[in-house]
Motif scaffolding. Sequence first.
Motif, PDB file in Angstrom:
ATOM      1  N   ASP A 164      29.329  30.851  76.772  1.00  0.00           N
ATOM      2  CA  ASP A 164      28.938  29.591  77.426  1.00  0.00           C
ATOM      3  C   ASP A 164      27.417  29.454  77.457  1.00  0.00           C
ATOM      4  O   ASP A 164      26.870  28.378  77.203  1.00  0.00           O
ATOM      5  CB  ASP A 164      29.500  29.530  78.854  1.00  0.00           C
ATOM      6  CG  ASP A 164      31.020  29.377  78.890  1.00  0.00           C
ATOM      7  OD1 ASP A 164      31.605  29.057  77.819  1.00  0.00           O
ATOM      8  OD2 ASP A 164      31.615  29.583  79.964  1.00  0.00           O
ATOM      9  N   GLU A 165      26.749  30.559  77.770  1.00  0.00           N
ATOM     10  CA  GLU A 165      25.286  30.555  77.798  1.00  0.00           C
ATOM     11  C   GLU A 165      24.728  30.294  76.405  1.00  0.00           C
ATOM     12  O   GLU A 165      23.765  29.537  76.234  1.00  0.00           O
ATOM     13  CB  GLU A 165      24.803  31.921  78.313  1.00  0.00           C
ATOM     14  CG  GLU A 165      23.429  31.881  78.941  1.00  0.00           C
ATOM     15  CD  GLU A 165      23.083  33.228  79.564  1.00  0.00           C
ATOM     16  OE1 GLU A 165      22.080  33.809  79.121  1.00  0.00           O
ATOM     17  OE2 GLU A 165      23.816  33.668  80.465  1.00  0.00           O
ATOM     18  N   ASN A 166      25.370  30.896  75.409  1.00  0.00           N
ATOM     19  CA  ASN A 166      24.952  30.702  74.017  1.00  0.00           C
ATOM     20  C   ASN A 166      25.106  29.234  73.619  1.00  0.00           C
ATOM     21  O   ASN A 166      24.226  28.651  72.975  1.00  0.00           O
ATOM     22  CB  ASN A 166      25.775  31.609  73.096  1.00  0.00           C
ATOM     23  CG  ASN A 166      25.253  31.612  71.678  1.00  0.00           C
ATOM     24  OD1 ASN A 166      24.201  31.078  71.390  1.00  0.00           O
ATOM     25  ND2 ASN A 166      25.999  32.203  70.771  1.00  0.00           N
ATOM     26  N   ILE A 167      26.220  28.606  74.026  1.00  0.00           N
ATOM     27  CA  ILE A 167      26.450  27.191  73.724  1.00  0.00           C
ATOM     28  C   ILE A 167      25.390  26.332  74.405  1.00  0.00           C
ATOM     29  O   ILE A 167      24.812  25.418  73.790  1.00  0.00           O
ATOM     30  CB  ILE A 167      27.875  26.768  74.152  1.00  0.00           C
ATOM     31  CG1 ILE A 167      28.911  27.410  73.228  1.00  0.00           C
ATOM     32  CG2 ILE A 167      28.029  25.256  74.145  1.00  0.00           C
ATOM     33  CD1 ILE A 167      30.361  27.267  73.694  1.00  0.00           C
ATOM     34  N   ALA A 168      25.101  26.653  75.678  1.00  0.00           N
ATOM     35  CA  ALA A 168      24.086  25.888  76.416  1.00  0.00           C
ATOM     36  C   ALA A 168      22.720  26.041  75.754  1.00  0.00           C
ATOM     37  O   ALA A 168      21.976  25.064  75.592  1.00  0.00           O
ATOM     38  CB  ALA A 168      24.030  26.350  77.870  1.00  0.00           C
ATOM     39  N   LEU A 169      22.398  27.272  75.365  1.00  0.00           N
ATOM     40  CA  LEU A 169      21.110  27.513  74.698  1.00  0.00           C
ATOM     41  C   LEU A 169      21.052  26.805  73.345  1.00  0.00           C
ATOM     42  O   LEU A 169      20.016  26.257  72.975  1.00  0.00           O
ATOM     43  CB  LEU A 169      20.863  29.017  74.532  1.00  0.00           C
ATOM     44  CG  LEU A 169      20.550  29.777  75.818  1.00  0.00           C
ATOM     45  CD1 LEU A 169      20.474  31.267  75.537  1.00  0.00           C
ATOM     46  CD2 LEU A 169      19.251  29.288  76.426  1.00  0.00           C
ATOM     47  N   SER A 170      22.171  26.799  72.630  1.00  0.00           N
ATOM     48  CA  SER A 170      22.217  26.100  71.335  1.00  0.00           C
ATOM     49  C   SER A 170      21.961  24.610  71.523  1.00  0.00           C
ATOM     50  O   SER A 170      21.258  23.979  70.731  1.00  0.00           O
ATOM     51  CB  SER A 170      23.564  26.320  70.647  1.00  0.00           C
ATOM     52  OG  SER A 170      23.713  27.666  70.269  1.00  0.00           O
ATOM     53  N   ALA A 173      35.225  38.518  80.627  1.00  0.00           N
ATOM     54  CA  ALA A 173      34.560  37.507  81.455  1.00  0.00           C
ATOM     55  C   ALA A 173      33.071  37.436  81.090  1.00  0.00           C
ATOM     56  O   ALA A 173      32.495  36.334  80.975  1.00  0.00           O
ATOM     57  CB  ALA A 173      34.736  37.837  82.936  1.00  0.00           C
ATOM     58  N   GLU A 174      32.446  38.586  80.891  1.00  0.00           N
ATOM     59  CA  GLU A 174      31.040  38.613  80.492  1.00  0.00           C
ATOM     60  C   GLU A 174      30.846  37.976  79.119  1.00  0.00           C
ATOM     61  O   GLU A 174      29.881  37.242  78.896  1.00  0.00           O
ATOM     62  CB  GLU A 174      30.513  40.049  80.492  1.00  0.00           C
ATOM     63  CG  GLU A 174      30.268  40.615  81.867  1.00  0.00           C
ATOM     64  CD  GLU A 174      29.675  42.019  81.822  1.00  0.00           C
ATOM     65  OE1 GLU A 174      28.953  42.337  80.842  1.00  0.00           O
ATOM     66  OE2 GLU A 174      29.941  42.774  82.764  1.00  0.00           O
ATOM     67  N   VAL A 175      31.788  38.260  78.211  1.00  0.00           N
ATOM     68  CA  VAL A 175      31.709  37.658  76.864  1.00  0.00           C
ATOM     69  C   VAL A 175      31.838  36.135  76.977  1.00  0.00           C
ATOM     70  O   VAL A 175      31.109  35.386  76.322  1.00  0.00           O
ATOM     71  CB  VAL A 175      32.791  38.260  75.933  1.00  0.00           C
ATOM     72  CG1 VAL A 175      32.955  37.424  74.670  1.00  0.00           C
ATOM     73  CG2 VAL A 175      32.456  39.697  75.579  1.00  0.00           C
TER      74      VAL A 175
END
Length: 124
Positions: free
Chosen positions: A35-41, A28-30
């Motif tokens: 998702d956070e990485n995609i948003a930041l990208s 779940a953390e991964v």
Amino acid sequence: KIGMKTYEISSLIQELKDSGELIDALNAEVTLARDENIALSCKVSEAESQRDSLAKLLQDMEVKSSEREALIQEIESEFTNSCSFIARLEQKTSDQNSLLEASENEIRTKTDDISRLMMEVKEC
């Protein structure tokens, strides 16, 4: 002995469940991190796009500034040329006025001479 083995198996099963829950929590953390990485990208991509737009805008402004500076220099040059032309015309007008005044003086002198000569001719 069986009780002991049952206890061990039960303990191992509990460890497996605990490990499974830990793995689920880590997954779940991964997922959240992805998702956070995609948003930041996406934000990085937007920021890069804005940066590129601003760079283009700045470049356009520099070109326009250069064009305006060139136009200002051209206008200043034309103004300087016009001032020089006006100064030459004023000098020419002044010179012609001087020549005209000299011609008028000469005509007066000649007219006076002619009048004097006419008087002399009449006297004769």
